[in-house]
Design a protein around this motif. Structure first.
Motif, PDB file in Angstrom:
ATOM      1  N   HIS A  81      -3.350  29.476 -14.411  1.00 47.99           N
ATOM      2  CA  HIS A  81      -2.403  28.710 -15.221  1.00 47.99           C
ATOM      3  C   HIS A  81      -1.984  27.437 -14.504  1.00 47.99           C
ATOM      4  O   HIS A  81      -1.651  27.457 -13.323  1.00 47.99           O
ATOM      5  CB  HIS A  81      -1.172  29.566 -15.532  1.00 47.99           C
ATOM      6  CG  HIS A  81      -1.495  30.747 -16.395  1.00 47.99           C
ATOM      7  ND1 HIS A  81      -1.702  30.638 -17.750  1.00 47.99           N
ATOM      8  CD2 HIS A  81      -1.678  32.051 -16.091  1.00 47.99           C
ATOM      9  CE1 HIS A  81      -1.980  31.822 -18.246  1.00 47.99           C
ATOM     10  NE2 HIS A  81      -1.981  32.702 -17.258  1.00 47.99           N
ATOM     11  N   ALA A  82      -2.017  26.335 -15.236  1.00 50.64           N
ATOM     12  CA  ALA A  82      -1.635  25.036 -14.668  1.00 50.64           C
ATOM     13  C   ALA A  82      -0.131  25.003 -14.421  1.00 50.64           C
ATOM     14  O   ALA A  82       0.654  25.463 -15.239  1.00 50.64           O
ATOM     15  CB  ALA A  82      -2.025  23.916 -15.619  1.00 50.64           C
ATOM     16  N   GLN A  83       0.241  24.450 -13.290  1.00 50.13           N
ATOM     17  CA  GLN A  83       1.654  24.332 -12.951  1.00 50.13           C
ATOM     18  C   GLN A  83       2.311  23.280 -13.837  1.00 50.13           C
ATOM     19  O   GLN A  83       1.706  22.273 -14.154  1.00 50.13           O
ATOM     20  CB  GLN A  83       1.829  23.926 -11.479  1.00 50.13           C
ATOM     21  CG  GLN A  83       1.299  24.940 -10.510  1.00 50.13           C
ATOM     22  CD  GLN A  83      -0.141  24.654 -10.103  1.00 50.13           C
ATOM     23  OE1 GLN A  83      -0.858  23.942 -10.783  1.00 50.13           O
ATOM     24  NE2 GLN A  83      -0.567  25.234  -9.006  1.00 50.13           N
ATOM     25  N   PRO A  84       3.577  23.522 -14.196  1.00 47.14           N
ATOM     26  CA  PRO A  84       4.263  22.502 -14.998  1.00 47.14           C
ATOM     27  C   PRO A  84       4.577  21.263 -14.183  1.00 47.14           C
ATOM     28  O   PRO A  84       4.578  21.288 -12.951  1.00 47.14           O
ATOM     29  CB  PRO A  84       5.552  23.219 -15.426  1.00 47.14           C
ATOM     30  CG  PRO A  84       5.722  24.356 -14.507  1.00 47.14           C
ATOM     31  CD  PRO A  84       4.372  24.701 -13.975  1.00 47.14           C
ATOM     32  N   ASP A  97       9.560  24.180 -18.169  1.00 43.45           N
ATOM     33  CA  ASP A  97      11.006  24.386 -18.228  1.00 43.45           C
ATOM     34  C   ASP A  97      11.510  24.730 -16.825  1.00 43.45           C
ATOM     35  O   ASP A  97      10.731  24.904 -15.900  1.00 43.45           O
ATOM     36  CB  ASP A  97      11.381  25.466 -19.247  1.00 43.45           C
ATOM     37  CG  ASP A  97      10.730  26.808 -18.958  1.00 43.45           C
ATOM     38  OD1 ASP A  97      10.320  27.055 -17.802  1.00 43.45           O
ATOM     39  OD2 ASP A  97      10.635  27.619 -19.885  1.00 43.45           O
ATOM     40  N   GLU A  98      12.812  24.812 -16.672  1.00 47.65           N
ATOM     41  CA  GLU A  98      13.410  25.027 -15.354  1.00 47.65           C
ATOM     42  C   GLU A  98      12.941  26.336 -14.716  1.00 47.65           C
ATOM     43  O   GLU A  98      12.665  26.378 -13.519  1.00 47.65           O
ATOM     44  CB  GLU A  98      14.941  25.002 -15.459  1.00 47.65           C
ATOM     45  CG  GLU A  98      15.638  25.017 -14.114  1.00 47.65           C
ATOM     46  CD  GLU A  98      15.292  23.810 -13.243  1.00 47.65           C
ATOM     47  OE1 GLU A  98      15.240  23.972 -12.013  1.00 47.65           O
ATOM     48  OE2 GLU A  98      15.072  22.718 -13.787  1.00 47.65           O
ATOM     49  N   VAL A  99      12.838  27.396 -15.480  1.00 43.91           N
ATOM     50  CA  VAL A  99      12.414  28.695 -14.934  1.00 43.91           C
ATOM     51  C   VAL A  99      11.003  28.600 -14.361  1.00 43.91           C
ATOM     52  O   VAL A  99      10.740  29.051 -13.247  1.00 43.91           O
ATOM     53  CB  VAL A  99      12.482  29.789 -16.023  1.00 43.91           C
ATOM     54  CG1 VAL A  99      11.867  31.082 -15.531  1.00 43.91           C
ATOM     55  CG2 VAL A  99      13.915  30.009 -16.474  1.00 43.91           C
ATOM     56  N   HIS A 100      10.084  28.014 -15.099  1.00 41.87           N
ATOM     57  CA  HIS A 100       8.689  27.950 -14.654  1.00 41.87           C
ATOM     58  C   HIS A 100       8.475  26.907 -13.551  1.00 41.87           C
ATOM     59  O   HIS A 100       7.570  27.039 -12.753  1.00 41.87           O
ATOM     60  CB  HIS A 100       7.766  27.703 -15.849  1.00 41.87           C
ATOM     61  CG  HIS A 100       7.677  28.892 -16.747  1.00 41.87           C
ATOM     62  ND1 HIS A 100       8.529  29.048 -17.811  1.00 41.87           N
ATOM     63  CD2 HIS A 100       6.871  29.992 -16.726  1.00 41.87           C
ATOM     64  CE1 HIS A 100       8.252  30.193 -18.419  1.00 41.87           C
ATOM     65  NE2 HIS A 100       7.259  30.784 -17.787  1.00 41.87           N
ATOM     66  N   ARG A 101       9.298  25.861 -13.518  1.00 44.87           N
ATOM     67  CA  ARG A 101       9.164  24.861 -12.450  1.00 44.87           C
ATOM     68  C   ARG A 101       9.598  25.412 -11.096  1.00 44.87           C
ATOM     69  O   ARG A 101       9.156  24.939 -10.059  1.00 44.87           O
ATOM     70  CB  ARG A 101       9.978  23.610 -12.784  1.00 44.87           C
ATOM     71  CG  ARG A 101       9.271  22.678 -13.741  1.00 44.87           C
ATOM     72  CD  ARG A 101       9.947  21.321 -13.820  1.00 44.87           C
ATOM     73  NE  ARG A 101      11.321  21.387 -14.277  1.00 44.87           N
ATOM     74  CZ  ARG A 101      11.698  21.308 -15.554  1.00 44.87           C
ATOM     75  NH1 ARG A 101      10.801  21.157 -16.490  1.00 44.87           N
ATOM     76  NH2 ARG A 101      12.969  21.381 -15.886  1.00 44.87           N
TER      77      ARG A 101
END
Length: 93
Positions: free
Chosen positions: A82-85, A44-48
């Motif tokens: 954790h894998a990046q989005p 999602d936008e926050v995690h990207r």
């Protein structure tokens, strides 16, 4: 002894123990080098756009909206595990 009198090789207890140890070491190395099985960051936008631990901890800290579980590791680099989005704007790990 002549050529016809030679006995075929039969593995003894020490040979089987040695082969068992070698097999255990190979299995441990193969299993120890596999990818970590962790939850990927949501796409999602926050995690990207999150690129620092401080940004992660703003939501996942003890007082955040979605705090980490007590059993979570205390490593300071979230994207080490954790894998990046898809479309992540930070540096690759």
């Amino acid at each position: 002894m002549t050529e016809e009198q030679k006995q075929p090789w039969k593995p003894g207890k020490r040979d089987l123990l040695f082969l068992g140890i070698i097999a255990a070491v190979v299995i441990a190395l193969v299993l120890g080098t596999s990818e970590r099985k962790t939850i990927p960051a949501p796409n999602d936008e926050v995690h990207r756009t999150t690129t620092s631990r401080a940004a992660c901890m703003s939501c996942h800290g003890a007082d955040g909206v979605s705090p980490r579980r007590a059993t979570h590791t205390q490593v300071d680099k979230c994207f080490l595990c954790h894998a990046q989005p898809e479309g992540w704007v930070g540096d690759s790990k």
